[in-house]
Design a protein around this motif. Structure first.
Motif, PDB file in Angstrom:
ATOM      1  N   ALA A 137       0.836  -1.201   0.000  1.00 55.25           N
ATOM      2  CA  ALA A 137       0.000   0.000   0.000  1.00 55.25           C
ATOM      3  C   ALA A 137       0.871   1.252   0.000  1.00 55.25           C
ATOM      4  CB  ALA A 137      -0.928   0.001   1.215  1.00 55.25           C
ATOM      5  N   PHE A 138       2.007   1.183   0.715  1.00 52.94           N
ATOM      6  CA  PHE A 138       2.940   2.307   0.705  1.00 52.94           C
ATOM      7  C   PHE A 138       3.572   2.468  -0.676  1.00 52.94           C
ATOM      8  CE2 PHE A 138       4.046   4.486   4.626  1.00 52.94           C
ATOM      9  CZ  PHE A 138       3.215   3.848   5.516  1.00 52.94           C
ATOM     10  N   TYR A 258      -9.364   3.956  -2.335  1.00 53.57           N
ATOM     11  CA  TYR A 258      -7.894   3.982  -2.264  1.00 53.57           C
ATOM     12  C   TYR A 258      -7.440   4.316  -0.840  1.00 53.57           C
ATOM     13  CZ  TYR A 258      -5.616   3.198  -6.687  1.00 53.57           C
ATOM     14  OH  TYR A 258      -5.077   2.612  -7.777  1.00 53.57           O
ATOM     15  N   CYS A 259      -8.107   5.336  -0.300  1.00 51.75           N
ATOM     16  CA  CYS A 259      -7.749   5.845   1.022  1.00 51.75           C
ATOM     17  C   CYS A 259      -7.898   4.757   2.085  1.00 51.75           C
ATOM     18  CB  CYS A 259      -8.655   7.032   1.339  1.00 51.75           C
ATOM     19  SG  CYS A 259      -8.234   7.887   2.824  1.00 51.75           S
ATOM     20  N   ILE A 261      -7.175   1.803   1.947  1.00 41.64           N
ATOM     21  CA  ILE A 261      -6.027   0.886   1.985  1.00 41.64           C
ATOM     22  C   ILE A 261      -5.261   1.034   3.299  1.00 41.64           C
ATOM     23  CG2 ILE A 261      -3.738   0.536   1.002  1.00 41.64           C
ATOM     24  CD1 ILE A 261      -4.904   0.835  -1.729  1.00 41.64           C
ATOM     25  N   SER A 262      -5.246   2.254   3.835  1.00 41.50           N
ATOM     26  CA  SER A 262      -4.534   2.503   5.093  1.00 41.50           C
ATOM     27  C   SER A 262      -4.973   1.537   6.180  1.00 41.50           C
ATOM     28  CB  SER A 262      -4.809   3.913   5.588  1.00 41.50           C
ATOM     29  OG  SER A 262      -4.757   4.826   4.535  1.00 41.50           O
ATOM     30  N   LEU A 263      -6.262   1.147   6.124  1.00 40.11           N
ATOM     31  CA  LEU A 263      -6.811   0.298   7.183  1.00 40.11           C
ATOM     32  C   LEU A 263      -6.143  -1.067   7.223  1.00 40.11           C
ATOM     33  CD1 LEU A 263     -10.558   1.215   6.863  1.00 40.11           C
ATOM     34  CD2 LEU A 263      -8.913   2.024   8.530  1.00 40.11           C
ATOM     35  N   LEU A 265      -3.248  -1.666   7.686  1.00 33.67           N
ATOM     36  CA  LEU A 265      -2.267  -1.669   8.774  1.00 33.67           C
ATOM     37  C   LEU A 265      -2.903  -2.062  10.097  1.00 33.67           C
ATOM     38  CD1 LEU A 265      -0.123   1.373   7.918  1.00 33.67           C
ATOM     39  CD2 LEU A 265       0.776  -0.754   8.796  1.00 33.67           C
ATOM     40  N   ILE A 266      -4.187  -1.730  10.224  1.00 27.04           N
ATOM     41  CA  ILE A 266      -4.863  -2.019  11.487  1.00 27.04           C
ATOM     42  C   ILE A 266      -4.883  -3.512  11.771  1.00 27.04           C
ATOM     43  CG2 ILE A 266      -7.150  -1.967  12.578  1.00 27.04           C
ATOM     44  CD1 ILE A 266      -7.444   0.843  11.473  1.00 27.04           C
ATOM     45  N   ILE A 268      -2.555  -5.386  11.623  1.00 27.12           N
ATOM     46  CA  ILE A 268      -1.340  -5.769  12.346  1.00 27.12           C
ATOM     47  C   ILE A 268      -1.631  -5.870  13.841  1.00 27.12           C
ATOM     48  CG2 ILE A 268       1.016  -5.093  12.943  1.00 27.12           C
ATOM     49  CD1 ILE A 268       1.344  -3.904  10.263  1.00 27.12           C
ATOM     50  N   PHE A 269      -2.667  -5.197  14.289  1.00 28.52           N
ATOM     51  CA  PHE A 269      -2.995  -5.269  15.715  1.00 28.52           C
ATOM     52  C   PHE A 269      -3.381  -6.680  16.135  1.00 28.52           C
ATOM     53  CE2 PHE A 269      -3.367  -0.651  15.154  1.00 28.52           C
ATOM     54  CZ  PHE A 269      -2.477  -0.293  16.123  1.00 28.52           C
ATOM     55  N   TYR A 272      -1.433  -8.142  18.772  1.00 26.88           N
ATOM     56  CA  TYR A 272      -1.800  -7.937  20.180  1.00 26.88           C
ATOM     57  C   TYR A 272      -2.336  -9.212  20.806  1.00 26.88           C
ATOM     58  CZ  TYR A 272      -1.094  -2.962  20.283  1.00 26.88           C
ATOM     59  OH  TYR A 272      -0.518  -1.735  20.279  1.00 26.88           O
ATOM     60  N   LEU A 278       0.844  -6.205  25.210  1.00 26.69           N
ATOM     61  CA  LEU A 278       0.136  -5.285  24.330  1.00 26.69           C
ATOM     62  C   LEU A 278      -1.349  -5.250  24.661  1.00 26.69           C
ATOM     63  CD1 LEU A 278       1.961  -6.030  20.987  1.00 26.69           C
ATOM     64  CD2 LEU A 278       2.060  -3.947  22.316  1.00 26.69           C
TER      65      LEU A 278
END
Lengths: 415, 415, 415, 415
Positions: A137-138, A258-259, A261-263, A265-266, A268-269, A272, A278
């Protein structure tokens, strides 16, 4: 009350089978009309004693009330921590009912990395996939990673000629980049694989989960759903770019997808779930939620106040703070001591307001931070104590493990 | 159990030679089926009592478990601190075996400044040499400290004429400086002396150390090794500059060997051997390592999240955040409240994301900092207590120093 | 030991006149060969008990040693606070010897604002004079507050013609300002008055102080001396400007004497004598001095390390970090999270080093700050307790104020 | 004293009806001439005991004095919190006297949102109105929200022709904006409504309040008054713009009345009445006021010191710090670690001063922040304990609720 006491007629006294040290406290109540609790004594013992002697709680002296409640606070903290860590246990209960079923096995495999080694391995693989998809995504946004298929002039000529409604902004290099370049085919394929993988994983979890409602209420799953929907939306719209170019709504939806896509990363939680430390971090944030919200309100009100002050303080200065709104970012940036330096007061009254603002910010932020830090230390210590106690119990010799009652009875029977 | 008790037949009661106050707790267990521990009582006494009465640890009420474990946490902390400060003792054990040997004397002289005054003096000299060599490493990079031997045009002409592969970048003043100037001869010689000194010191320590494996596993010694190797590499390559100018690999190695000079400064941490306070500082960092790592992961995930958010929030703004990666430094710089101001959001949605990012950063960083600060305070207080106790014991009159047992026996024999 | 005990021959037991609860601890020592101290018990009682029973301090179990030392730490803190606040008492001792003398009265009047109301009033006047003189020092540097008496071209022509050695730097507006303008006559006179006032005050205090050595060793007085000397130097040199213009040494001394004006502000710390809270602030800084110094060393070493790293990380970037030294301010500014933004990493490796540097800074600074904050809270609470206790004692009915011994004797005599 | 004791003649001993554990402490006083208080024991019990035995407070050993005062600190905190939350109770007292009157009902409705549901609803509506009016105040300053009615050239021509004294500064876009644009009519009307609403609300509250003096002394009401006066002033002056344009005084008052709009936001602090957490926040700020003020003085003195230092350190640098005053903002901005970067030291001595300044700032600010954070945590915990205790008392079975005395009497009567 007196029924509990044995009356030893011959010797002439009542015998109450109560803790003699606590009886001291009770006797003091009859002397002073106030119960004072020694800080060493556990409040739950005192509570039992008060109930036995039918002394109302109001009898506890004001200076000792916090002390008395200590044990309840402790029990509450422990309960919260246990609840946060007990997903296993509740699902283990489910295990009893449906041990034979495949569903439960898959559920534990997908959701609870701490229950078995393969689940742990799967979780690590899952996290790696998420990290990879997040890095993808980056990379989407890097010029070097994209291949140009058309130059900007041609594109604009073509779209103008075709009479499309949505044009590329020639002056915005980011817009131009997205419009004139495409992903190389290999990365495109990889992204499609992720799409399939995440969708499948979501539906499998939805099918096998013990409680559909709990599942759909979990915010991580809601995020997953939003993410999947947005990925599929993007996929569909990419097959039909003409639509995107003709309708502003479609273009906006395409942008939003598109925006989202940032999600990614979530996800990755999920890590926890594997580390108790954590989970404690999340728990302490959750517990302090109300206090944080109220502190936030205070913070916003005060920064709005300073935004307004700085506007009027800098009114004579032509180049700064064109409106109160521009003061808002400045005051937040100053109060959190970030201090970018893109806007800063230039006139003398503005500078004075700036100094006061910075100091106010430090003081106001000290308070929610103190709550968070205290809660975290507290929960963290308790979490470590709980797991240490478990280990200690497990490592003590097994033959000793007779329940308290049994020991008690045996002991008294022996008398 | 009952064997421990003496039965006084005539008087008709069992006599247990146990602490009467703790027996209260035990009796309460038989009353309430729960052990509540007064906060004043040391947990280790309770543990012994529970073992004597064969009460399992599960009998301890939940609200008193942390209290019960308190003493174990304390003992653990003390053990960790003693371990961190006990290098002497372990090497002193080596002393017993090989007291006559020179090796051990040299080892203690070189490594343990607290064992003798000459060792202390040597350590101070060593640190001064390190500081001098570190300052030298800084001066290497200053224009004023170097002498020009060739001007840049001549250099480029010469290298081009000679057909070398590696050219000096004319636009990079730092590259030009390094290529066209040399160190004055005196400083050059001094640097060679350091090279010899550090290499000799390393090999002497390697030869005399009691355990080669321990020595090679120590990270300070690994740093030393890397530093020595890189210094010799540089020395060899400087004798053969033609190679450096022809091969990119050699040039890269040459560059890296320069970069490694920074590691000289790490040797200053030898000063930590002389001050207990600094050892505690290191110890508390080491103890909190796992928590710090997990907090760091959280921090990175959240800053990556904000990096992505800011990219899309600022998409309409042509001049900022050309890619998600450029948002990454911004989000770290904002969350740590450094706020350089080289990049900052310009559009309204970007500003809102920026404000949230700053506040999130403060809250997330509050937690690892709380752990570090708490651990440090804790260890520091304990360290001071340990050394104070040692002093107190040493200052008490010597004749009193009979072991507890002896005292006990004598006392009872006197009865 | 046994001599202390009374032997009640008939009843057949020894009677030790000791606290029965503490005897429990002693008995436990003979049972377990370890002394465990209940956290509630004051360590000083335990110490007495151990001495009575001739049990060495080593007999105290490791887990209870901190607890045992608690009372000593407390006493130490109280002693430190009392010492910091006891200037009065030591001088009051002087009062006894020389109550008749004027010297002492003047000394207390000038130095101890809390001893009498006129002293308090004088102290406030003194502080106002200091604030005024400090504001004057600020105004010296403002263009608006100075009167031009010559323009810069004339000045340079004149000095060149006169063959002076020291020229005004035409490009430095600050230098030009100081050379071409003078103070208006009223402010000039006021400054001379301050000069006389401070000098007189210093000498009076020096004459009347009880101990000259103590007086000259006090850092506030050293500052005063430096300030007075520099003020007189400036005064002398201003009468002889030709010298300043001919000799570089004289010009440098003249510059330094100007710079010393800043020290005027330090006199404001006299306000600390009036507020106990501020004395505690100073005390906690003084107590944490060693720890702060060592933390500072760590801080400097690590910032030097990062200064070097950033230089090599940014080597390929022509415009940043021309030498390692320029990296030093950057790393300090980053680690303290100030982040001016005048220099910041531009290349990718530099940015990564920057992020690590910011996080390291936060963690390293958390530790000295924790010490300072803890010490301050501790001392502050104690200070408030001490003054509260004093008030409580003074407000309790006077007839009760018979010394403990007297009460004890009376009580026993009554028996 | 001895009168309190019953003398059991036959058995030959005095009987003191006192707590036996505390008697231990008293006995120790006669043994050691010092009272040592076990940390577990509540100080108020000890106080009673000391009074009974006529032992002066000075008899308490120094190491146990803080411990003894603990309970008083606790009581004080509780009293402060109760006072802060007790507006109801004091007004409830008023209820008793004037329950029939409308005034009181209106007062509680307007001022105490926690007393009834309609009051809560009204408070929320009130806050929404305040937020709306505050947003309006922000929108006043935005170009987009205003309508141009004249262009700047015409305006200046007209005002010049009319011979007015106050001109619009053509170079200041903010001044031009305010002079050439007006609010659209709808927003103008809304603002007039707010004016009427706030004025009415203020006067109603003034009329119905139980104590006029208390009401007028409350700082929130003072702010309200200032706000109302400034709003009416603005209203009057807007009706008479010719006056504003002719008189500098009128123009200045007009400007100030605009500036006072910021105070609207302060009304939002009414939200504090609804949330106990926010009241605690205010309370802890209020309690730490003296300490904050003194820390602020220290902070200002030290920043003034650094402002002066940086001026002289940067004297040779032409472009920075034209006067000491410009160093003042820099030093505040550096010490709070905001670091805008608009001014920063450029010369080497200046950079060194800058580094020291940043570190000093961190250390000095750590102390007031520690006080604030500690106070807040303390009050917050107590506040939660108080409300928890209330709940516990209310939830305990009602029949138990006989007062301690009654219980005691009943119990003894039963004997």
């Amino acid at each position: 009350m007196w029924k509990c006491a044995k009356f030893y007629a011959l010797r002439g006294f009542y015998f109450f089978d109560r803790n003699p040290e606590l009886f001291n406290i009770i006797l003091d109540f009859y002397r002073n009309n106030e119960v004072h609790i020694p800080s060493g004594t556990c409040g739950s013992l005192v509570e039992k004693e008060l109930e036995f002697w039918k002394i109302p709680f109001e009898g506890i002296a004001e200076c000792c009330r916090s002390r008395f409640l200590n044990f309840e606070n402790e029990l509450e903290t422990i309960k919260k921590i246990k609840h946060a860590f007990d997903m296993h246990n509740t699902t283990e209960l489910g295990v009893v009912e449906a041990k034979q079923s495949w569903f439960n096995w898959i559920w534990l495999f997908l959701e609870e990395p701490l229950t078995s080694t393969p689940a742990k391995v799967y979780n690590i693989i899952y996290i790696l996939v998420v990290v990879l998809s997040a890095i993808m995504a980056f990379l989407f946004t890097c010029e070097e990673m994209r291949e140009q298929y058309i130059d900007i002039d041609t594109l604009i000529n073509v779209t103008t000629a075709a009479g499309f409604n949505v044009y590329t902004d020639r002056n915005n290099p980011k817009d131009v980049l997205h419009a004139t370049t495409i992903l190389p085919i290999c990365r495109y394929t990889l992204d499609r694989c992720f799409l399939v993988f995440f969708t499948l994983e979501y539906f499998i979890r939805l099918i096998v989960c013990p409680s559909k409602i709990e599942f759909l209420k979990n915010w991580l799953n809601i995020m997953d759903l939003i993410l999947n929907v947005s990925m599929w939306t993007r996929f569909c719209l990419e097959l039909n770019m003409t639509l995107v170019m003709n309708s502003y709504t479609a273009a906006w939806i395409f942008g939003m997808s598109y925006c989202m896509i940032s999600l990614r990363l979530i996800r990755i939680f999920r890590i926890y779930k594997q580390y108790l430390e954590l989970r404690v971090l999340l728990l302490s944030l959750k517990t302090s939620f109300k206090e944080l919200l109220l502190s936030l309100v205070t913070f916003i009100v005060i920064s709005a106040l300073f935004a307004n002050f700085i506007y009027y303080a800098e009114f004579q200065e032509p180049s700064t703070f064109p409106s109160s709104f521009s003061g808002l970012l400045w005051s937040v940036v100053t109060m959190t001591t970030v201090g970018y330096g893109d806007v800063y007061p230039k006139s003398t009254p503005g500078k004075i307001v700036g100094c006061i603002c910075a100091i106010c910010g430090l003081l106001i932020l000290a308070m929610p931070i103190a709550i968070i830090a205290t809660n975290f230390s507290n929960y963290y210590q308790k979490m470590k104590d709980i797991s240490k106690f478990k280990k200690k119990v497990n490592s003590s010799p097994k033959q000793n493990r007779i329940s308290g009652n049994a020991v008690g009875n045996k002991a008294f029977n022996n008398c």
